[in-house]
Write an enzyme that holds these catalytic residues in place. Structure first.
Site, PDB file in Angstrom:
ATOM      1  N   ARG A 119       0.876  -1.184   0.000  1.00 50.58           N
ATOM      2  CA  ARG A 119       0.000   0.000   0.000  1.00 50.58           C
ATOM      3  C   ARG A 119       0.905   1.223   0.000  1.00 50.58           C
ATOM      4  NH1 ARG A 119      -5.097   1.433   3.890  1.00 50.58           N
ATOM      5  NH2 ARG A 119      -6.008  -0.016   2.377  1.00 50.58           N
ATOM      6  N   HIS A 175      -7.827   0.662  -5.821  1.00 53.00           N
ATOM      7  CA  HIS A 175      -7.961  -0.167  -4.605  1.00 53.00           C
ATOM      8  C   HIS A 175      -8.646  -1.488  -5.005  1.00 53.00           C
ATOM      9  CE1 HIS A 175      -7.975  -1.327  -0.556  1.00 53.00           C
ATOM     10  NE2 HIS A 175      -8.839  -0.489  -0.030  1.00 53.00           N
ATOM     11  N   GLN A 185     -10.195  -4.096  -2.414  1.00 50.48           N
ATOM     12  CA  GLN A 185     -11.468  -3.646  -1.849  1.00 50.48           C
ATOM     13  C   GLN A 185     -12.633  -4.095  -2.730  1.00 50.48           C
ATOM     14  OE1 GLN A 185     -12.144  -1.687   1.032  1.00 50.48           O
ATOM     15  NE2 GLN A 185     -14.174  -2.406   0.501  1.00 50.48           N
ATOM     16  N   ASP A 243     -17.693   6.356   0.114  1.00 55.93           N
ATOM     17  CA  ASP A 243     -16.308   6.377   0.615  1.00 55.93           C
ATOM     18  C   ASP A 243     -16.080   7.763   1.216  1.00 55.93           C
ATOM     19  OD1 ASP A 243     -13.622   5.894   1.131  1.00 55.93           O
ATOM     20  OD2 ASP A 243     -12.990   5.918  -0.971  1.00 55.93           O
ATOM     21  N   CYS A 302     -16.588   1.350   1.890  1.00 50.24           N
ATOM     22  CA  CYS A 302     -15.346   0.586   2.073  1.00 50.24           C
ATOM     23  C   CYS A 302     -14.773   0.748   3.476  1.00 50.24           C
ATOM     24  CB  CYS A 302     -14.324   0.988   1.020  1.00 50.24           C
ATOM     25  SG  CYS A 302     -13.953   2.747   1.017  1.00 50.24           S
ATOM     26  N   ARG A 316     -13.330  -8.886   2.869  1.00 49.75           N
ATOM     27  CA  ARG A 316     -11.964  -8.555   2.467  1.00 49.75           C
ATOM     28  C   ARG A 316     -11.052  -9.755   2.753  1.00 49.75           C
ATOM     29  NH1 ARG A 316     -10.255  -3.339   2.328  1.00 49.75           N
ATOM     30  NH2 ARG A 316      -8.435  -4.321   1.385  1.00 49.75           N
TER      31      ARG A 316
HETATM   32  N1   CP Z   1     -11.188  -0.281   3.320  1.00 48.34           N
HETATM   33  C1   CP Z   1      -9.879  -0.268   3.650  1.00 48.34           C
HETATM   34  O1   CP Z   1      -8.995  -0.505   2.813  1.00 48.34           O
HETATM   35  O2   CP Z   1      -9.642   0.025   4.945  1.00 48.34           O
HETATM   36  P1   CP Z   1      -8.199   0.290   5.588  1.00 48.34           P
HETATM   37  O3   CP Z   1      -7.687   1.580   5.003  1.00 48.34           O
HETATM   38  O4   CP Z   1      -8.459   0.390   7.059  1.00 48.34           O
HETATM   39  O5   CP Z   1      -7.298  -0.842   5.227  1.00 48.34           O
HETATM   40  N1  NVA Z   2     -10.378   6.384  -0.777  1.00 44.96           N
HETATM   41  C1  NVA Z   2      -9.948   6.001   0.537  1.00 44.96           C
HETATM   42  C2  NVA Z   2     -10.117   4.531   0.711  1.00 44.96           C
HETATM   43  C3  NVA Z   2      -9.740   4.036   2.075  1.00 44.96           C
HETATM   44  C4  NVA Z   2      -9.858   2.560   2.182  1.00 44.96           C
HETATM   45  C5  NVA Z   2      -8.502   6.413   0.750  1.00 44.96           C
HETATM   46  O1  NVA Z   2      -7.691   6.235  -0.164  1.00 44.96           O
HETATM   47  O2  NVA Z   2      -8.183   6.922   1.824  1.00 44.96           O
END
Ligand code: CP
Ligand code: NVA
Length: 307
Positions: free
Chosen positions: A103, A130, A133, A222, A262, A290
């Site tokens: 990530r 993502h 997700q 989101d 999400c 997930r």
């Molecule tokens: N939805 C999601 O990816 O959550 P986190 O950022 O907590 O991993």
């Molecule tokens: N769009 C959000 C998703 C978090 C899981 C972010 O990137 O922070």
């Protein structure tokens, strides 16, 4: 099937559907205490340059349940391209690990890491995408609705990484995806045009929240300001306030609509408590899935013979 999972488009439509099927099987086996353990003796690196609850915990738990071991690596240890080159990181990690979950901010860094790594790389969120997700989300929709065929998914809010991955879902699968957003917060134009020009499903962008949710089977939210953009929070809130998911808006969707988010959510901002905790919400089921979807992705791409 390719070595990596950096985007939904790395799998064919058939491979995506096989992965949902495998995820459902592994979920059932896990509930029965019979989770397969193909990763005995294998170590996975989980490189995170942004915070995470769901993604980190579900990957680490999933790897453990599949018999493997995971190492959580932050930017204190690895500063991709700063302390050493992405090439060198990829080559060294490939000597130790069975797979890399990453990530980070720049999607191109993930593509480069995967290019040089000799082991599979999984995208656990970038500023652009993502995909893990949306895999859990699609699995959840199949559980709730029986199939994906012809369903109307309305994503409300910022045209961010999650919105872009929804467009990729419609590019690959027979879904109708609407992105309801402000003029100032569109999704990635290239990803949108690829899906609108040659997608299996249909995509559209609308700027009216009611038109967005009309006839929706799934209403999806989101945060309005993603990680790394929190300085734009008030600007985004201003632009997106009309797109809040609340009971009034849901009256315009199908009566059996499911609501997804999400997470993490800013309750009271992009979604109300009443909706999050209400009868249409599938939000915590989707968070659980997930775990199962990612286990299936890893089982698909991590060879059982390698280190
Ligand atoms: N939805 C999601 O990816 O959550 P986190 O950022 O907590 O991993
Ligand atoms: N769009 C959000 C998703 C978090 C899981 C972010 O990137 O922070």
């Amino acid at each position: 099937m390719g070595k990596d999972f950096l985007s939904l488009t790395d799998f064919t439509s058939e491979e995506l559907m096989e992965t949902f099927k495998l995820a459902a099987q592994v979920k059932k086996l896990t509930e029965e205490g019979k989770c397969p353990q193909p990763f005995k003796g294998k170590t996975f690196g989980i490189i995170f340059h942004k915070p995470s609850l769901r993604t980190r915990v579900s990957f680490e738990t999933g790897i453990y349940q599949l018999g493997g071991y995971s190492l959580f690596i932050t930017d204190k240890e690895i500063q991709l391209g700063l302390r050493e080159s992405i090439y060198d990181v990829a080559k060294v990690l490939s000597r130790y690990l069975a797979g890399i979950v990453i990530r980070t901010f720049n999607n191109d860094d993930v593509i480069e890491l995967a290019k040089w790594a000799e082991v599979p790389v999984i995208n656990a969120l970038t500023d652009l995408l993502h995909p893990c997700q949306i895999m859990g989300d699609l699995m959840t929709i199949i559980e709730k609705k029986g199939s994906l065929e012809g369903l109307n998914v309305a994503y409300l809010g910022d045209g961010n990484n999650v919105a872009n991955s929804w467009l990729n879902a419609a590019y690959m699968l027979p879904l109708n995806v609407t992105i309801a957003c402000a003029e100032a917060t569109p999704p990635d134009p290239e990803i949108f045009h690829r899906a609108s020009d040659s997608g299996v499903g249909k995509v559209r962008i609308v700027h009216d929240p009611i038109a967005g949710v009309e006839n929706a089977d799934v209403v999806y939210g989101d945060v309005w300001a993603s990680m790394g953009q929190k300085d734009k929070s008030s600007e985004k809130s201003q632009a997106l306030r009309r797109f809040q998911i609340n009971d009034e808006l849901l009256k315009h969707a199908k009566s059996d609509v499911i609501v997804m988010h999400c997470l993490p959510a800013e309750r009271g901002r992009e979604i109300t408590d009443d909706v999050m905790d209400g009868p249409h919400s599938a939000i915590f089921d989707q968070a659980e899935n997930r775990l199962h979807a990612q286990k299936a992705i890893m089982m698909k791409i991590i060879p059982s013979t390698k280190r």
